[in-house]
Structure formats: structure tokens, C-alpha cells
Scaffold this active site. Structure first.
Site, PDB file in Angstrom:
ATOM      1  N   TYR A  14      -2.701  40.353  62.849  1.00  0.00           N
ATOM      2  CA  TYR A  14      -1.454  39.943  63.501  1.00  0.00           C
ATOM      3  C   TYR A  14      -1.596  38.575  64.164  1.00  0.00           C
ATOM      4  CZ  TYR A  14       0.695  44.507  62.830  1.00  0.00           C
ATOM      5  OH  TYR A  14       1.249  45.626  62.268  1.00  0.00           O
ATOM      6  N   ARG A  41      -5.700  43.656  52.642  1.00  0.00           N
ATOM      7  CA  ARG A  41      -4.935  42.800  53.553  1.00  0.00           C
ATOM      8  C   ARG A  41      -4.794  41.397  52.957  1.00  0.00           C
ATOM      9  NH1 ARG A  41      -5.290  43.487  60.124  1.00  0.00           N
ATOM     10  NH2 ARG A  41      -3.119  44.089  60.203  1.00  0.00           N
ATOM     11  N   LYS A 219      -7.182  34.860  79.902  1.00  0.00           N
ATOM     12  CA  LYS A 219      -6.476  35.637  78.876  1.00  0.00           C
ATOM     13  C   LYS A 219      -6.337  37.095  79.322  1.00  0.00           C
ATOM     14  CE  LYS A 219      -4.669  37.365  75.364  1.00  0.00           C
ATOM     15  NZ  LYS A 219      -3.280  37.206  75.006  1.00  0.00           N
ATOM     16  N   ALA A 224      -3.034  41.348  82.078  1.00  0.00           N
ATOM     17  CA  ALA A 224      -3.018  42.299  83.191  1.00  0.00           C
ATOM     18  C   ALA A 224      -1.800  42.056  84.084  1.00  0.00           C
ATOM     19  CB  ALA A 224      -4.314  42.179  83.995  1.00  0.00           C
ATOM     20  N   CYS A 275      -2.618  45.534  72.830  1.00  0.00           N
ATOM     21  CA  CYS A 275      -3.468  44.758  73.742  1.00  0.00           C
ATOM     22  C   CYS A 275      -3.405  45.099  75.221  1.00  0.00           C
ATOM     23  CB  CYS A 275      -3.184  43.280  73.544  1.00  0.00           C
ATOM     24  SG  CYS A 275      -3.705  42.742  71.897  1.00  0.00           S
ATOM     25  N   PHE A 337       6.508  49.437  68.853  1.00  0.00           N
ATOM     26  CA  PHE A 337       6.227  49.348  70.303  1.00  0.00           C
ATOM     27  C   PHE A 337       7.186  48.401  71.009  1.00  0.00           C
ATOM     28  CE2 PHE A 337       4.042  45.366  71.502  1.00  0.00           C
ATOM     29  CZ  PHE A 337       3.747  44.812  70.263  1.00  0.00           C
TER      30      PHE A 337
HETATM   31  P1  NAD Z   1      -5.893  43.041  63.674  1.00  0.00           P
HETATM   32  O1  NAD Z   1      -6.596  44.342  63.680  1.00  0.00           O
HETATM   33  O2  NAD Z   1      -4.493  42.953  63.172  1.00  0.00           O
HETATM   34  O3  NAD Z   1      -6.742  41.987  62.787  1.00  0.00           O
HETATM   35  C1  NAD Z   1      -8.121  41.850  62.880  1.00  0.00           C
HETATM   36  C2  NAD Z   1      -8.663  41.641  61.456  1.00  0.00           C
HETATM   37  O4  NAD Z   1     -10.040  41.319  61.526  1.00  0.00           O
HETATM   38  C3  NAD Z   1      -8.547  42.864  60.560  1.00  0.00           C
HETATM   39  O5  NAD Z   1      -7.776  42.557  59.409  1.00  0.00           O
HETATM   40  C4  NAD Z   1     -10.001  43.195  60.203  1.00  0.00           C
HETATM   41  O6  NAD Z   1     -10.162  43.692  58.878  1.00  0.00           O
HETATM   42  C5  NAD Z   1     -10.663  41.855  60.369  1.00  0.00           C
HETATM   43  N1  NAD Z   1     -12.108  41.920  60.577  1.00  0.00           N
HETATM   44  C6  NAD Z   1     -12.808  42.732  61.407  1.00  0.00           C
HETATM   45  N2  NAD Z   1     -14.130  42.469  61.309  1.00  0.00           N
HETATM   46  C7  NAD Z   1     -14.271  41.477  60.401  1.00  0.00           C
HETATM   47  C8  NAD Z   1     -15.389  40.787  59.881  1.00  0.00           C
HETATM   48  N3  NAD Z   1     -16.630  41.053  60.295  1.00  0.00           N
HETATM   49  N4  NAD Z   1     -15.178  39.825  58.953  1.00  0.00           N
HETATM   50  C9  NAD Z   1     -13.924  39.541  58.531  1.00  0.00           C
HETATM   51  N5  NAD Z   1     -12.814  40.172  58.991  1.00  0.00           N
HETATM   52  C10 NAD Z   1     -12.994  41.122  59.921  1.00  0.00           C
HETATM   53  O7  NAD Z   1      -5.994  42.468  65.135  1.00  0.00           O
HETATM   54  P2  NAD Z   1      -5.006  41.414  65.848  1.00  0.00           P
HETATM   55  O8  NAD Z   1      -3.823  42.118  66.388  1.00  0.00           O
HETATM   56  O9  NAD Z   1      -4.837  40.244  64.940  1.00  0.00           O
HETATM   57  O10 NAD Z   1      -5.898  40.987  67.095  1.00  0.00           O
HETATM   58  C11 NAD Z   1      -7.054  40.192  66.930  1.00  0.00           C
HETATM   59  C12 NAD Z   1      -7.501  39.729  68.305  1.00  0.00           C
HETATM   60  O11 NAD Z   1      -6.484  38.913  68.895  1.00  0.00           O
HETATM   61  C13 NAD Z   1      -7.767  40.851  69.303  1.00  0.00           C
HETATM   62  O12 NAD Z   1      -8.858  40.471  70.114  1.00  0.00           O
HETATM   63  C14 NAD Z   1      -6.500  40.882  70.142  1.00  0.00           C
HETATM   64  O13 NAD Z   1      -6.759  41.344  71.452  1.00  0.00           O
HETATM   65  C15 NAD Z   1      -6.108  39.422  70.184  1.00  0.00           C
HETATM   66  N6  NAD Z   1      -4.670  39.165  70.370  1.00  0.00           N
HETATM   67  C16 NAD Z   1      -3.736  39.904  69.677  1.00  0.00           C
HETATM   68  C17 NAD Z   1      -2.368  39.597  69.812  1.00  0.00           C
HETATM   69  C18 NAD Z   1      -1.307  40.355  69.051  1.00  0.00           C
HETATM   70  O14 NAD Z   1      -0.136  40.041  69.227  1.00  0.00           O
HETATM   71  N7  NAD Z   1      -1.633  41.306  68.202  1.00  0.00           N
HETATM   72  C19 NAD Z   1      -1.983  38.524  70.626  1.00  0.00           C
HETATM   73  C20 NAD Z   1      -2.964  37.795  71.307  1.00  0.00           C
HETATM   74  C21 NAD Z   1      -4.305  38.126  71.158  1.00  0.00           C
HETATM   75  C1  UGA Z   2       1.595  40.707  74.869  1.00  0.00           C
HETATM   76  C2  UGA Z   2       1.754  39.429  75.696  1.00  0.00           C
HETATM   77  O1  UGA Z   2       3.138  39.258  76.022  1.00  0.00           O
HETATM   78  C3  UGA Z   2       1.256  38.209  74.924  1.00  0.00           C
HETATM   79  O2  UGA Z   2       1.317  37.043  75.747  1.00  0.00           O
HETATM   80  C4  UGA Z   2      -0.197  38.448  74.493  1.00  0.00           C
HETATM   81  O3  UGA Z   2      -0.655  37.367  73.705  1.00  0.00           O
HETATM   82  C5  UGA Z   2      -0.272  39.731  73.684  1.00  0.00           C
HETATM   83  O4  UGA Z   2       0.245  40.836  74.478  1.00  0.00           O
HETATM   84  C6  UGA Z   2      -1.672  40.117  73.324  1.00  0.00           C
HETATM   85  O5  UGA Z   2      -2.622  39.684  73.938  1.00  0.00           O
HETATM   86  O6  UGA Z   2      -1.742  40.924  72.385  1.00  0.00           O
HETATM   87  P1  UGA Z   2       2.952  41.881  72.922  1.00  0.00           P
HETATM   88  O7  UGA Z   2       2.151  43.071  73.297  1.00  0.00           O
HETATM   89  O8  UGA Z   2       3.001  41.488  71.495  1.00  0.00           O
HETATM   90  O9  UGA Z   2       2.431  40.594  73.728  1.00  0.00           O
HETATM   91  O10 UGA Z   2       4.478  42.070  73.383  1.00  0.00           O
HETATM   92  P2  UGA Z   2       5.194  42.044  74.831  1.00  0.00           P
HETATM   93  O11 UGA Z   2       6.472  41.352  74.672  1.00  0.00           O
HETATM   94  O12 UGA Z   2       4.297  41.575  75.888  1.00  0.00           O
HETATM   95  O13 UGA Z   2       5.518  43.587  75.065  1.00  0.00           O
HETATM   96  C7  UGA Z   2       4.495  44.523  75.361  1.00  0.00           C
HETATM   97  C8  UGA Z   2       5.122  45.859  75.724  1.00  0.00           C
HETATM   98  O14 UGA Z   2       5.782  45.777  76.979  1.00  0.00           O
HETATM   99  C9  UGA Z   2       6.173  46.337  74.724  1.00  0.00           C
HETATM  100  O15 UGA Z   2       6.039  47.723  74.538  1.00  0.00           O
HETATM  101  C10 UGA Z   2       7.478  46.013  75.417  1.00  0.00           C
HETATM  102  O16 UGA Z   2       8.547  46.817  74.999  1.00  0.00           O
HETATM  103  C11 UGA Z   2       7.097  46.279  76.855  1.00  0.00           C
HETATM  104  N1  UGA Z   2       7.970  45.567  77.837  1.00  0.00           N
HETATM  105  C12 UGA Z   2       8.005  44.222  77.853  1.00  0.00           C
HETATM  106  C13 UGA Z   2       8.710  46.304  78.748  1.00  0.00           C
HETATM  107  O17 UGA Z   2       8.672  47.546  78.744  1.00  0.00           O
HETATM  108  N2  UGA Z   2       9.491  45.632  79.660  1.00  0.00           N
HETATM  109  C14 UGA Z   2       9.551  44.284  79.707  1.00  0.00           C
HETATM  110  O18 UGA Z   2      10.287  43.747  80.569  1.00  0.00           O
HETATM  111  C15 UGA Z   2       8.793  43.556  78.777  1.00  0.00           C
END
Ligand code: NAD
Ligand code: UGA
Length: 459
Positions: A14, A41, A219, A224, A275, A337
């Protein structure tokens, strides 16, 4: 055509997919490759149906793919060719051994760091894009420099702040881009190289640099604080329900204080997503490791209130519907979510579904984007749940509708038509406060919002 830089991202999830698509879109002079251990993927990223739904993502991927954006499962080759490597692998909560249920599981990045060390033949900048506990960069440095093969690595921290559903906008117009580095001449040079990439489209004043530990910690603390705001407003919503105060009014009033601001004050069934919970628990675990038990307990309270809010929602349904849900048919509007994503990781709808099934209710689930994930999440209770694409069909014969996700389509539906097809008395539990409660009440529904007085036809 020769490219100015070769950028690699390890982890096509993602975060890895959209962030790299944005770099490729904004910087045609760089070659951007995204690799993953999961070949399915990668195949999906190369296909007409991308593995994730994110508004605006299809357009930028299709524009850049094959030009300067590539998805591949050849990880070693990608590492060898790269000048800069973003590590964007998953960092879930550990589910075994010490710290199970709390600490971040660091095996994925550890494996990646070892692989980078083993196959690299030239100097590289390694960028932590995943969310890590503070001091992960130090561990990464130690692994990368554990054998003296003469290759130099500089580690940077560049955490991602995008939110799902608004990811493309967040990446194009970020509030800030954060780059943490070692404050050595080499660290600062590496930092400047990453600044140069973002400066292609992000205004300089929004590119913030800091020491590497501040970056890693900021971060976790950002997530938090965001989650804390939701738990705070949700805690107040329970008090509103006892006192006839209205959470929408309270949120509006406190949000007008410019010190507090009006965003992120929507009371809900609780926060979900991959997260918030894992990052707070990682913070809590870290505090405990440093002996800061009071601080750990403070942050743990944010998760506790979130769990309480989800359970409170279910208990409210139970009590309202005459203290039995057995054989009642309940329709969940939404399973993602949050709106505008198909992601269901840690969705409150999962908890609510399982609790309703425990109460022996019959479940019908509808969602415009998340039904495939919903079916996977509830695979172990298959047969007890019906999935329906069309929300009108989903509601037929139901005793209650519970809104789980704030999709726009739900607010725009013809509820008079829905009311006609439901069993009576008909209930609506609006877990997102997106519906017009007065109108629903007038139609005949008994309406239970979050943090507002219910509207019922019972005397
Ligand atoms: P995700 O599970 O969607 O993607 C992670 C990918 O890494 C998977 O496709 C997995 O197969 C791959 N992977 C794992 N080990 C590997 C390896 N050794 N070599 C190659 N590929 C490998 O996770 P995500 O949601 O993209 O989150 C990734 C990180 O970013 C997490 O630390 C998360 O906390 C952070 N983050 C996520 C979001 C979000 O919106 N999802 C936002 C900000 C930060
Ligand atoms: C959150 C942060 O907003 C991002 O900045 C961060 O990069 C990311 O986590 C991450 O580290 O993964 P995300 O989880 O994608 O992003 O979406 P949010 O918009 O933050 O919503 C999180 C949850 O809170 C959802 O379930 C949403 O419905 C809920 N929410 C949000 C509420 O219940 N009320 C609100 O006012 C806002």
C-alpha cells in the site's frame, strides 16, 4: 534512454506501490523499480487490475509503467542496479515470543538488509520508508557493515505520512516530507540527494530534515497523536450518549479553537487500519523497554478506548434490540476500515461481525470495494455470513442496518425504499454519523447514532 538515477523500492504494498508511482510520475528522469517477494502482487501491479484500490492511482501507474516505472520480482538484480533503495516492507505486530502482541516484528526488514548487503557491489543510500521503532537505523547500519566487502551504505529515515483513500493527493501535496539522517558529512550528503528527489514537486519549505532518531520517533508519535484524537472524541461520545449532549456540536465547538483544529474529530465505531494500533503498541513496548511504564500506560489507553468503543457499539445494539440478537438479520453497510479504500486491515467491522456472530445474529455484508478482503477476513466463519454487492438487496429482510464505513453512496440511498423491505421494528445504527437521522426517524426507523440522543418510536 539513460536515467539520472536508479531508484529501487523493496515492498510493493500500500505504501511502496503508490509512493514509487508518484516519484516515477513526477520525475521521468529517474528509473523507478518496485520489487516484492510476492510474485502475485507484482503480477497484479503489471496487470490491468492493480492489487490495491486508491483513487487516482490507476492513472499515474498506467502513465509511468513501462516508461520509467517497473514492477519486478528480481530483487537481487534490482538491488545491484540501484543507487537509492527504499525499504517499504511490512512491520506488523509480532505474534510470537518476547513482545508478542506488542512489539514490531522486524524480521522482514532484517532479511532485506542482509540481502542488500549480500548482493550489493556499489555504494548505496538505504531509505527507511516503513515505520520502525527508534534506533532501527542503527541496527540496519550494523547489519549492512557487518562484513567488510568495501561497499558503503548510508541510511536515511523517510517515513511515509500518506493516508489510504487520499493517498495520491497526500503524496502529491504532502503537509511535509521528513528526512532524517546521520549528522556526518556522508549522512548529510545522502540526505541532500533524497531532498533533491522530492524537490522535483514538493516545495522546499515542506521538506523537513532532522536527526535520524527524531525522524523515526516522529512517525510513531504522529500516528499516536492522530489515534489519540479519535479515542478522545470517541470517549466523549459515550458521555454524550448519557447526557443528551451531541458529539457533532461538541466537535464543532472545540474544533473552532485554532489551537485544537477541526480535523480528525469524527466520532466513530473506532479507528481501524493496519497502522494506528500496531504503531501505538510498538511505542508502548519501546517505552516499557526504556522503563517508562507510566508513559507506556498513557499511550496504551488510546488502544483501550478504541477497543471499548467497538464493544460499546455491539452492546448498544444488543440492548436496543431487546437484549437478544439471536436469529436477527443484521446488515453491515461497509467493511473497509475507512471510505475510498478496499483495505480491511484491523477494520472495526471485523470485530463487530465476529461479536454479532457470537450473539448468533445472521450477517449480511455489503461494501463497494472491500468484499474480497471481507470474505478472506471472515473465511473461518464462512457459511454464517452473506455477502452482497448491492446495498438495497443486502438490506432486504433485515432487522437492522449498521453503518461501518463512511462511503458517500450510503448517505445518498433511498431509505424509504429500504425501510419497506426490512423487518419491523427496523433499526439503524450509524457508526459513522453520516446519515440524516431526522429523516430516517420520520420514515419509521429507530435511529441510533454515535454520541447523540437516539430517535426511537418506543415510548
Ligand atoms: P504491505 O503489507 O501492503 O506491503 C509490504 C510488502 O512488502 C508486501 O507486499 C510484502 O510481500 C513485501 N515484503 C516483505 N518482506 C519482503 C522482502 N524481504 N523482500 C521483498 N518484499 C518483501 O504493507 P504497507 O501497508 O505497504 O506498509 C509498509 C510499511 O509502511 C509499514 O511499516 C507501515 O507501517 C508503513 N506505512 C503504511 C501506510 C499505509 O497507509 N498502509 C502509511 C504509512 C506508513
Ligand atoms: C493513518 C494516518 O492518517 C497517516 O498519516 C499514516 O501515514 C498512516 O495511518 C500510516 O502510518 O499507516 P490511515 O490509517 O490510512 O492513515 O487512515 P486515517 O484517515 O488516519 O484513518 C484511520 C482510522 O481512523 C480509520 O478507521 C478512520 O475511519 C478513523 N477515523 C479517522 C475516525 O474514526 N475519525 C476521524 O475523525 C478520522
Amino acid at each position: 534512454m539513460g536515467f539520472e538515477k536508479n531508484i529501487l523500492c523493496i515492498g510493493a504494498g500500500y505504501v511502496g506501490g503508490p509512493t514509487m508511482a508518484m516519484i516515477a510520475h513526477k520525475c521521468p528522469q529517474y528509473r523507478v523499480t518496485v520489487v516484492d517477494i510476492n510474485p502475485k502482487r507484482i503480477a497484479a501491479w503489471n496487470s490491468g487490475t492493480l492489487p490495491i484500490y486508491e483513487p487516482g492511482l490507476d492513472e499515474i501507474v498506467k502513465e509511468a509503467r513501462g516508461r520509467n516505472l517497473f514492477f519486478s520480482d528480481r530483487i537481487d538484480q534490482g538491488i545491484q542496479e540501484a543507487d537509492i533503495i527504499f525499504v517499504s516492507v511490512n512491520t506488523p505486530t509480532k505474534d510470537f515470543g518476547a513482545g508478542a502482541g506488542m512489539a514490531a516484528d522486524l524480521q522482514y526488514w532484517e532479511k532485506t538488509a542482509r540481502q542488500i548487503r549480500e548482493v550489493s557491489r556499489s555504494q548505496k543510500i538505504i531509505v527507511e520508508k516503513s515505520t520502525f521503532p527508534v534506533k532501527t537505523a542503527l541496527a540496519m547500519e550494523r547489519i549492512l557493515t557487518a562484513t567488510a566487502n568495501g561497499v558503503r551504505f548510508d541510511i536515511l529515515s523517510n517515513p511515509e505520512f500518506m493516508a489510504e483513500g487520499t493517498g495520491i493527493r497526500d503524496l502529491e501535496y504532502p503537509d511535509r516530507v521528513l528526512i532524517g539522517s546521520r549528522e556526518t558529512p556522508e549522512g548529510l550528503t545522502a540526505r541532500d540527494e533524497l531532498v533533491e528527489i522530492y524537490a522535483n514537486w514538493v516545495p522546499q519549505e515542506r521538506i523537513i530534515t532532522s536527526n535520524i532518531w527524531s525522524s523515526e520517533l516522529s512517525k510513531l508519535v504522529s500516528n499516536a497523536f492522530l489515534a489519540q484524537r479519535i479515542s478522545s472524541i470517541n470517549a466523549v461520545s459515550s458521555l454524550c450518549e448519557k447526557t443528551e449532549a451531541d458529539i457533532t456540536e461538541v466537535a464543532r465547538i472545540i474544533g473552532m479553537d485554532s489551537r485544537l483544529g477541526d480535523k480528525f474529530l469524527n466520532a466513530s465505531i473506532g479507528f481501524g487500519g493496519s497502522c494506528f494500533k500496531k504503531d501505538i503498541l510498538s511505542l508502548v513496548y519501546m517505552c516499557r523497554q526504556y522503563g517508562l511504564d507510566e508513559v507506556a500506560a498513557y499511550w496504551e489507553g488510546v488502544v483501550r478506548i478504541n477497543d471499548y468503543q467497538k464493544e460499546r457499539f455491539v452492546l448498544n445494539m444488543l440492548e436496543t434490540m431487546f437484549n437478544t440478537l439471536a436469529a436477527k438479520r443484521i446488515c453491515l453497510f461497509g467493511f473497509a476500515f475507512k471510505a475510498n479504500t478496499g483495505d480491511t486491515r484491523e477494520s472495526p467491522a471485523i470485530y463487530v461481525s465476529r461479536r454479532l456472530l457470537e450473539e448468533r445474529a445472521e450477517l449480511v455484508i455489503t461494501d463497494p470495494r472491500a468484499l474480497v478482503n471481507a470474505e478472506a477476513d471472515l473465511a473461518d466463519v464462512q457459511g454464517q455470513v452473506t455477502f452482497a454487492e448491492d446495498p438495497y438487496e443486502a438490506a432486504v429482510g433485515c432487522d437492522a442496518i449498521a453503518v461501518m464505513t463512511e462511503w458517500d453512496i450510503y448517505a445518498a440511498m433511498d431509505f424509504t425504499r429500504i425501510y419497506e423491505t426490512m423487518r419491523k421494528p427496523a433499526f439503524i445504527f450509524d457508526g459513522r454519523n453520516i446519515l440524516n437521522h431526522e429523516d430516517l426517524f420520520t420514515m419509521g426507523f429507530n435511529v441510533f447514532p454515535i454520541g447523540k440522543p437516539p430517535l426511537t418510536h418506543f415510548c
